[in-house]
Design a protein around this motif. Structure first.
Motif, PDB file in Angstrom:
ATOM      1  N   ILE A  30       0.844  -1.202   0.000  1.00  0.00           N
ATOM      2  CA  ILE A  30       0.000   0.000   0.000  1.00  0.00           C
ATOM      3  C   ILE A  30       0.877   1.250   0.000  1.00  0.00           C
ATOM      4  O   ILE A  30       0.668   2.182  -0.770  1.00  0.00           O
ATOM      5  N   THR A  31       1.892   1.231   0.850  1.00  0.00           N
ATOM      6  CA  THR A  31       2.802   2.372   0.934  1.00  0.00           C
ATOM      7  C   THR A  31       3.431   2.644  -0.421  1.00  0.00           C
ATOM      8  O   THR A  31       3.507   3.770  -0.881  1.00  0.00           O
ATOM      9  N   LEU A  32       3.839   1.565  -1.060  1.00  0.00           N
ATOM     10  CA  LEU A  32       4.498   1.678  -2.353  1.00  0.00           C
ATOM     11  C   LEU A  32       3.548   2.274  -3.378  1.00  0.00           C
ATOM     12  O   LEU A  32       3.892   3.191  -4.111  1.00  0.00           O
ATOM     13  N   ALA A  33       2.300   1.777  -3.381  1.00  0.00           N
ATOM     14  CA  ALA A  33       1.320   2.246  -4.357  1.00  0.00           C
ATOM     15  C   ALA A  33       0.986   3.709  -4.103  1.00  0.00           C
ATOM     16  O   ALA A  33       0.792   4.486  -5.030  1.00  0.00           O
ATOM     17  N   GLY A  34       0.954   4.097  -2.840  1.00  0.00           N
ATOM     18  CA  GLY A  34       0.544   5.445  -2.497  1.00  0.00           C
ATOM     19  C   GLY A  34       1.638   6.477  -2.712  1.00  0.00           C
ATOM     20  O   GLY A  34       1.393   7.664  -2.690  1.00  0.00           O
ATOM     21  N   CYS A  35       2.827   6.001  -2.929  1.00  0.00           N
ATOM     22  CA  CYS A  35       3.952   6.924  -3.016  1.00  0.00           C
ATOM     23  C   CYS A  35       4.655   6.716  -4.338  1.00  0.00           C
ATOM     24  O   CYS A  35       5.315   5.713  -4.539  1.00  0.00           O
ATOM     25  N   GLY A  67      15.144   3.715  -5.612  1.00  0.00           N
ATOM     26  CA  GLY A  67      14.905   2.276  -5.636  1.00  0.00           C
ATOM     27  C   GLY A  67      14.268   1.833  -4.341  1.00  0.00           C
ATOM     28  O   GLY A  67      14.006   2.639  -3.466  1.00  0.00           O
ATOM     29  N   GLY A  68      14.003   0.540  -4.189  1.00  0.00           N
ATOM     30  CA  GLY A  68      13.393   0.033  -2.960  1.00  0.00           C
ATOM     31  C   GLY A  68      11.954   0.467  -2.867  1.00  0.00           C
ATOM     32  O   GLY A  68      11.338   0.881  -3.847  1.00  0.00           O
ATOM     33  N   SER A  69      11.392   0.405  -1.664  1.00  0.00           N
ATOM     34  CA  SER A  69       9.976   0.682  -1.459  1.00  0.00           C
ATOM     35  C   SER A  69       9.722   2.173  -1.422  1.00  0.00           C
ATOM     36  O   SER A  69      10.078   2.844  -0.464  1.00  0.00           O
ATOM     37  N   GLY A  70       9.141   2.674  -2.462  1.00  0.00           N
ATOM     38  CA  GLY A  70       8.779   4.081  -2.483  1.00  0.00           C
ATOM     39  C   GLY A  70       9.969   4.990  -2.278  1.00  0.00           C
ATOM     40  O   GLY A  70       9.852   6.027  -1.641  1.00  0.00           O
ATOM     41  N   GLY A  71      11.102   4.610  -2.798  1.00  0.00           N
ATOM     42  CA  GLY A  71      12.284   5.451  -2.682  1.00  0.00           C
ATOM     43  C   GLY A  71      13.007   5.302  -1.362  1.00  0.00           C
ATOM     44  O   GLY A  71      14.007   5.953  -1.116  1.00  0.00           O
ATOM     45  N   LYS A  72      12.461   4.456  -0.497  1.00  0.00           N
ATOM     46  CA  LYS A  72      13.117   4.254   0.789  1.00  0.00           C
ATOM     47  C   LYS A  72      14.078   3.071   0.731  1.00  0.00           C
ATOM     48  O   LYS A  72      13.896   2.161  -0.066  1.00  0.00           O
ATOM     49  N   LEU A  73      15.047   3.113   1.611  1.00  0.00           N
ATOM     50  CA  LEU A  73      16.006   2.019   1.707  1.00  0.00           C
ATOM     51  C   LEU A  73      15.347   0.844   2.428  1.00  0.00           C
ATOM     52  O   LEU A  73      14.830   1.004   3.532  1.00  0.00           O
ATOM     53  N   ASP A  74      15.373  -0.334   1.806  1.00  0.00           N
ATOM     54  CA  ASP A  74      14.779  -1.515   2.441  1.00  0.00           C
ATOM     55  C   ASP A  74      15.744  -2.097   3.463  1.00  0.00           C
ATOM     56  O   ASP A  74      16.826  -2.583   3.114  1.00  0.00           O
ATOM     57  N   VAL A  75      15.330  -2.044   4.722  1.00  0.00           N
ATOM     58  CA  VAL A  75      16.167  -2.550   5.809  1.00  0.00           C
ATOM     59  C   VAL A  75      15.409  -3.665   6.532  1.00  0.00           C
ATOM     60  O   VAL A  75      14.216  -3.536   6.799  1.00  0.00           O
ATOM     61  N   VAL A  76      16.100  -4.750   6.822  1.00  0.00           N
ATOM     62  CA  VAL A  76      15.520  -5.818   7.630  1.00  0.00           C
ATOM     63  C   VAL A  76      16.207  -5.803   8.997  1.00  0.00           C
ATOM     64  O   VAL A  76      17.434  -5.699   9.078  1.00  0.00           O
ATOM     65  N   ALA A  77      15.417  -5.860  10.058  1.00  0.00           N
ATOM     66  CA  ALA A  77      15.973  -5.976  11.414  1.00  0.00           C
ATOM     67  C   ALA A  77      15.530  -7.320  11.970  1.00  0.00           C
ATOM     68  O   ALA A  77      14.381  -7.710  11.810  1.00  0.00           O
ATOM     69  N   GLU A  84      15.352  -3.373  15.516  1.00  0.00           N
ATOM     70  CA  GLU A  84      14.294  -2.643  14.807  1.00  0.00           C
ATOM     71  C   GLU A  84      14.214  -1.206  15.330  1.00  0.00           C
ATOM     72  O   GLU A  84      14.098  -0.246  14.555  1.00  0.00           O
ATOM     73  N   PHE A  85      14.287  -1.074  16.659  1.00  0.00           N
ATOM     74  CA  PHE A  85      14.177   0.255  17.259  1.00  0.00           C
ATOM     75  C   PHE A  85      15.313   1.157  16.769  1.00  0.00           C
ATOM     76  O   PHE A  85      15.104   2.334  16.458  1.00  0.00           O
ATOM     77  N   ILE A  86      16.510   0.606  16.668  1.00  0.00           N
ATOM     78  CA  ILE A  86      17.646   1.392  16.168  1.00  0.00           C
ATOM     79  C   ILE A  86      17.420   1.754  14.698  1.00  0.00           C
ATOM     80  O   ILE A  86      17.565   2.914  14.294  1.00  0.00           O
ATOM     81  N   ALA A  87      17.054   0.754  13.895  1.00  0.00           N
ATOM     82  CA  ALA A  87      16.899   0.996  12.450  1.00  0.00           C
ATOM     83  C   ALA A  87      15.829   2.056  12.192  1.00  0.00           C
ATOM     84  O   ALA A  87      16.009   2.940  11.351  1.00  0.00           O
ATOM     85  N   LYS A  88      14.726   1.994  12.942  1.00  0.00           N
ATOM     86  CA  LYS A  88      13.645   2.969  12.730  1.00  0.00           C
ATOM     87  C   LYS A  88      14.004   4.338  13.288  1.00  0.00           C
ATOM     88  O   LYS A  88      13.700   5.365  12.675  1.00  0.00           O
ATOM     89  N   SER A  89      14.652   4.356  14.459  1.00  0.00           N
ATOM     90  CA  SER A  89      14.983   5.641  15.079  1.00  0.00           C
ATOM     91  C   SER A  89      16.025   6.394  14.263  1.00  0.00           C
ATOM     92  O   SER A  89      15.933   7.607  14.100  1.00  0.00           O
ATOM     93  N   VAL A  90      17.029   5.679  13.783  1.00  0.00           N
ATOM     94  CA  VAL A  90      18.104   6.329  13.034  1.00  0.00           C
ATOM     95  C   VAL A  90      17.707   6.494  11.565  1.00  0.00           C
ATOM     96  O   VAL A  90      18.001   7.498  10.932  1.00  0.00           O
ATOM     97  N   GLY A  91      17.004   5.491  11.040  1.00  0.00           N
ATOM     98  CA  GLY A  91      16.634   5.515   9.619  1.00  0.00           C
ATOM     99  C   GLY A  91      15.524   6.508   9.321  1.00  0.00           C
ATOM    100  O   GLY A  91      15.502   7.125   8.260  1.00  0.00           O
ATOM    101  N   GLY A  92      14.611   6.679  10.269  1.00  0.00           N
ATOM    102  CA  GLY A  92      13.507   7.618  10.085  1.00  0.00           C
ATOM    103  C   GLY A  92      12.744   7.364   8.793  1.00  0.00           C
ATOM    104  O   GLY A  92      12.499   6.214   8.421  1.00  0.00           O
ATOM    105  N   ASP A  93      12.384   8.434   8.088  1.00  0.00           N
ATOM    106  CA  ASP A  93      11.578   8.275   6.877  1.00  0.00           C
ATOM    107  C   ASP A  93      12.418   7.904   5.656  1.00  0.00           C
ATOM    108  O   ASP A  93      11.892   7.769   4.558  1.00  0.00           O
ATOM    109  N   ALA A  94      13.721   7.705   5.856  1.00  0.00           N
ATOM    110  CA  ALA A  94      14.557   7.304   4.722  1.00  0.00           C
ATOM    111  C   ALA A  94      14.587   5.785   4.537  1.00  0.00           C
ATOM    112  O   ALA A  94      15.098   5.286   3.551  1.00  0.00           O
ATOM    113  N   VAL A  95      14.039   5.066   5.507  1.00  0.00           N
ATOM    114  CA  VAL A  95      14.106   3.605   5.442  1.00  0.00           C
ATOM    115  C   VAL A  95      12.727   2.968   5.568  1.00  0.00           C
ATOM    116  O   VAL A  95      11.796   3.559   6.097  1.00  0.00           O
ATOM    117  N   ASN A  96      12.649   1.756   5.067  1.00  0.00           N
ATOM    118  CA  ASN A  96      11.451   0.942   5.224  1.00  0.00           C
ATOM    119  C   ASN A  96      11.900  -0.318   5.969  1.00  0.00           C
ATOM    120  O   ASN A  96      12.593  -1.158   5.406  1.00  0.00           O
TER     121      ASN A  96
END
Ligand SMILES: [Zn+2]
Length: 349
Positions: free
Chosen positions: A23-28, A34-44, A50-62
């Protein structure tokens, strides 16, 4: 049986995440990076990462987390879909040795994208009681091994381990097995925040400044947390605390407390009767007030021990994952609650 239910839960949750991502991808419409809606695809691999990846990655990561809410990370098994997510990610943040299924999937599918935080966490053999990472089973026939505080329960010769363990690839647990629970020590956790930040900057230099800024904010919070622990635990009547699984050795060491674990490194290992008696003796001798248990595991063992020696039970979170009951919490809020629980139980000034 519990495990089967959990695995279904994982699948459902992952399907939900995947749907959300779509949905995010379709909406954006922006897909410049590259990646999902221009965001960097990160797996935790599990919540503290996960908390680190989301806190530091912010809106630049998925960020996709492999350990779904309510699932015990030590027992994680991956679905084929999750292995696919790992294979496609630009960065897979995991801790080698904690979740053998993830280690294997990264090794086979994401060698270049994999980022093991264990070196940054400066893992040590804390001497905490060690149970084998078996699939939700207690030590079984090898349970005759004494589960004392000094001798790890799973200290078996590699050959014997190969015969008894369902999974032979991690059969080499010995006395000097490294304690994976670094995140419960804010100082070690800060080291991992820094390392993940450096890695994000390397993988996605276009967003370097934003990553560094958010990391500075998070590290500031962690420093405050460390200070709160130092002052909060500096003057306690009682130094010993009793927990169900031995997740708190780094924390204890950092702040001058002594952890007594009922079971081993993995939360669903069943303690032996002799271990239960040892713990009860310690509780009586040292006038321990509280037996701690944790939110993702049944409190039955802790409750029965506490009942026998007439003390309380309370939750001390190993922060290995969130569940429906505490999904609004964060690493930082749970660490603060743990501090309050420890201060109460140990009569700290
Ligand atoms: Zn654990």
């Amino acid at each position: 049986m519990k495990m089967i239910v959990m695995r279904f839960g994982t699948r459902a949750a992952v399907a939900g995440l995947a749907a959300l991502a779509t949905i995010t991808l379709a909406g954006c419409g922006d897909s410049s990076a590259g990646g999902s809606g221009g965001k960097l695809d990160v797996v935790a691999s599990f919540y503290p990462l996960e908390f680190i990846a989301k806190s530091v990655g912010g809106d630049a990561v998925n960020v996709t987390t492999l350990t779904a809410p309510g699932v015990e990370p030590h027992d994680l098994e991956l679905t084929p879909k999750q292995v696919g997510t790992i294979a496609e990610a630009k960065l897979v943040v995991f801790e080698k040795g904690l979740q053998p299924a993830v280690d294997e999937a990264v090794e086979q599918n994401a060698k270049d994208a994999g980022f093991d935080v264990a070196p940054a966490a400066k893992l040590e053999a804390t001497g905490a009681n060690f149970e084998e990472h078996e699939e939700g089973e207690a030590a079984g026939p090898s349970g005759s091994t004494p589960t004392g505080t000094t001798k790890p329960a799973a200290y078996v010769e590699p050959a014997a381990a190969t015969q008894s363990a369902a999974h032979t690839e991690d059969a080499a647990h010995t006395d000097d097995a490294l304690d994976p629970h670094f995140w419960l020590d804010p100082v070690r956790y800060a080291g991992v925040v820094q390392a993940v930040t450096d890695k994000l900057v390397e993988v996605d230099p276009a967003n370097a400044e934003a990553y560094k800024q958010r990391a500075t904010t998070l590290l500031g919070e962690i420093t405050k947390l460390d200070t709160a622990y130092k002052t909060g635990l500096a003057d306690c009547k009682l130094k010993t605390f009793v927990t169900s699984h031995e997740a708190f050795a780094y924390l204890a060491k950092r702040y001058g407390l002594t952890m007594v674990g009922i079971a081993g490194f993995t939360p669903d290992a069943e303690p032996t009767p002799s271990r239960i008696k040892e713990v009860q003796d310690i509780v009586r001798e040292q006038k321990v007030t509280t037996i701690f248990y944790e939110e993702l595991v049944s409190p039955k063992v802790a409750e029965s021990i506490a009942r026998d020696v007439h003390v309380k039970t309370a939750v001390l979170s190993p922060i290995e994952g969130l569940s429906d009951a505490n999904s609004q919490e964060t690493y930082l809020s749970l660490m603060r609650e743990n501090l309050q629980e420890l201060r109460k139980a140990n009569s700290c000034a």
